[in-house]
Design a protein around this motif. Sequence first.
Motif, mmCIF file in Angstrom:
data_model
loop_
_atom_site.group_PDB
_atom_site.id
_atom_site.type_symbol
_atom_site.label_atom_id
_atom_site.label_comp_id
_atom_site.label_asym_id
_atom_site.label_seq_id
_atom_site.Cartn_x
_atom_site.Cartn_y
_atom_site.Cartn_z
ATOM 1 N N MET A 576 0.833 -1.204 0.000
ATOM 2 C CA MET A 576 0.000 0.000 0.000
ATOM 3 C C MET A 576 0.870 1.257 0.000
ATOM 4 S SD MET A 576 -3.334 -0.911 2.366
ATOM 5 C CE MET A 576 -2.502 -1.730 3.729
ATOM 6 N N GLY A 577 1.975 1.220 0.735
ATOM 7 C CA GLY A 577 2.890 2.363 0.749
ATOM 8 C C GLY A 577 3.509 2.607 -0.616
ATOM 9 N N ILE A 578 3.850 1.529 -1.324
ATOM 10 C CA ILE A 578 4.406 1.655 -2.674
ATOM 11 C C ILE A 578 3.382 2.269 -3.619
ATOM 12 C CG2 ILE A 578 5.125 0.299 -4.678
ATOM 13 C CD1 ILE A 578 6.530 -1.616 -2.723
ATOM 14 N N ALA A 579 2.155 1.760 -3.563
ATOM 15 C CA ALA A 579 1.099 2.274 -4.437
ATOM 16 C C ALA A 579 0.807 3.739 -4.146
ATOM 17 C CB ALA A 579 -0.164 1.434 -4.273
ATOM 18 N N ASN A 580 0.791 4.102 -2.861
ATOM 19 C CA ASN A 580 0.531 5.499 -2.494
ATOM 20 C C ASN A 580 1.636 6.416 -3.012
ATOM 21 O OD1 ASN A 580 -1.881 4.980 -1.167
ATOM 22 N ND2 ASN A 580 -0.885 4.615 0.804
ATOM 23 N N LEU A 581 2.893 5.962 -2.933
ATOM 24 C CA LEU A 581 4.015 6.765 -3.434
ATOM 25 C C LEU A 581 3.891 6.964 -4.944
ATOM 26 C CD1 LEU A 581 6.743 8.152 -2.830
ATOM 27 C CD2 LEU A 581 7.842 5.951 -3.298
ATOM 28 N N ALA A 582 3.508 5.898 -5.656
ATOM 29 C CA ALA A 582 3.352 5.996 -7.109
ATOM 30 C C ALA A 582 2.231 6.969 -7.478
ATOM 31 C CB ALA A 582 3.074 4.615 -7.697
ATOM 32 N N MET A 583 1.119 6.906 -6.740
ATOM 33 C CA MET A 583 0.014 7.823 -7.032
ATOM 34 C C MET A 583 0.387 9.267 -6.735
ATOM 35 S SD MET A 583 -3.488 5.802 -5.933
ATOM 36 C CE MET A 583 -2.907 5.119 -4.378
#
Length: 643
Positions: A576-583
């Motif tokens: 989830m942290g990776i996805a949030n950073l990408a967004m």
Amino acid sequence: MLSIVELDFGTPKSAAKQSVTLSIDGREVSAPAGTSVLRAASEAGIEIPKLCATELLDAFGSCRLCLVQIEGMKGYPASCTTPVAAGMKVTTQNAKLGEIRRGVMELYLSDYPLDEAHGDVAAQTELMKAAAAVGVGEVRYGFAGANHVHAFVFEREGQEAAIQGGATQQRTNPLFRERDESNPYFTFDASKCIVCSRCVRACDEQQGTLALTIQGRGFDSAMVASQNEAFMQSECVSCGACVQACPTMALTEKSLLALGAPERSVVTTCAYCGVGCSFRAEMKGEEVVRMVPNKDGHANHGHSCVKGRFAIGYATHKDRIVKPMIRAKISDPWREVSWNEAIAHTAREFKRIQAKYGRDAIGGITSSRCTNEETYLVQKLVRAAFGNNNVDTCARVCHSPTGYGLKQTLGESAGTQNFDSVMQADVILVIGANPTDAHPVFASQMKRRLRQGAKLIVADPRRIDLVRTPHVEADYHLALRPGTNVALINSLAHVVVSEGLVKQGFVRERCEAGSFAKWKTFVGEERNSPEAMQAITGVPAADVRAAARLYATGGNGAIYYGLGVTEHSQGSTMVMGIANLAMATGNLGREGVGVNPLRGQNNVQGSCDMGSFPHELSGYRHISDEATHVRGRARWRVQGPLH
């Protein structure tokens, strides 16, 4: 040697969308701009002889067999290096071109040994096919004189003796090299090498190891491995790209020499790792002669690693079980039976166990190396026939954190890109993965992009090969302490938020305002700063800040993560942290970006899509959803819940 069934168009396909129209041998042909004349002709069914050209590699133009005539152009240009142009008029066959090609082919054959022991294999080589195509009936130059074929050469003793046909003397041939049998999978016979450089280019362009080179000049030119070493002592990684590229049998699989030429080809998928390379199994009867990477494979595009290409002994190993066996109890010996008996016995035992111990006493485990269809049938068997939800899969420990984490953030449980997307990336962030070891074919593609100038950030406690390897070096290695993944991703996000690097337009259009505001407030807290987290992660704050700036501002940013993320207890949180950073940085929704999990097997995604988890049916529909039960009962023709 290429597959026996594949047509090689000679040069890579052009990505241009605009087409041009030209004339080839009087026929009107259309092709994308940038396409070579050689490929345009081949796609139109007009074959031009070639040896140094293959669609797996960039055009080279050294063999001089693919020469053509083009109206208004001087000389005889190589069709492999000449792009099509509107209105171009090309002639591929006439008396002069035939004369030139035969002369060139005679020169090749004058320094090439006949291999009667492997005639069936030699007949399938591109060299022999090209010789037949140009119509070489004899070699006018003879086979004497300087050559690379014979260990010894013979010469007359003095001018007078030569005139009188006198005695000859033998001397060692300085151009001859002994066959290199050091590699367990293939052999290198330098006497059959025509120095077309396809092997060298394959090692450079496809594999990226750069282990081969051309040594010397002119007639002394020779292909060598590393510093003129045997293959097994060189930097060669035995991927076999050079073997597939070779048009002459100079580089040949030992299995091909031992078993003879294959008779048919069967498309299959490699199950060794998560790349899922497509292969053509070249068969002779029921025996696998060799494995050839499928040039049309979307994951590998005609490339492979050492395991996929050469580790095929298990297919015919004497210990492989190829017939069903049963036994009444564990102390009994196994007994071979027919399939009918085996299936009937298994069904009876399932019923017996359930009758004695209850419906939940049996279950099934699907494999992420199986096809979607096979996996779907296993979970259907468990739910519809066994009457329970006792089904699971190996993806439990590698994909389920991704499935949950991406479902919560992006709404879908799959990675966002295909492998080819990496060729559009400007900044690559690798977290908890070691692609060169675990996903070598994809790693070759990634290294190709890095050699083209993409930046690299590695977040891993280990100093993996990508940190520094020939021609590739990470811009930042964030050597975090094991178990501190979430702390690191939060500190990267802190820099993005606190330094104003958020892509506001992307967030405004694509993200949920309330959820983003909560995330921004949390990661923006000082306790998540690189300076505060340095004591936890062990990564210098300056490196974290620099890496975050590079990822957020360096163009297309792509994140690739592996089991070093998902197999931790906080795997889902990290995803989830990776996805949030990408967004937050706008790195989603186009080529060259995205959130990309590197899995452990070739069909991890499919096994989960098909409903291999006990709490989810196919399509990730939760087991508690009554509407799904109604549809499922009707389709499966069963009574009661789907459990």
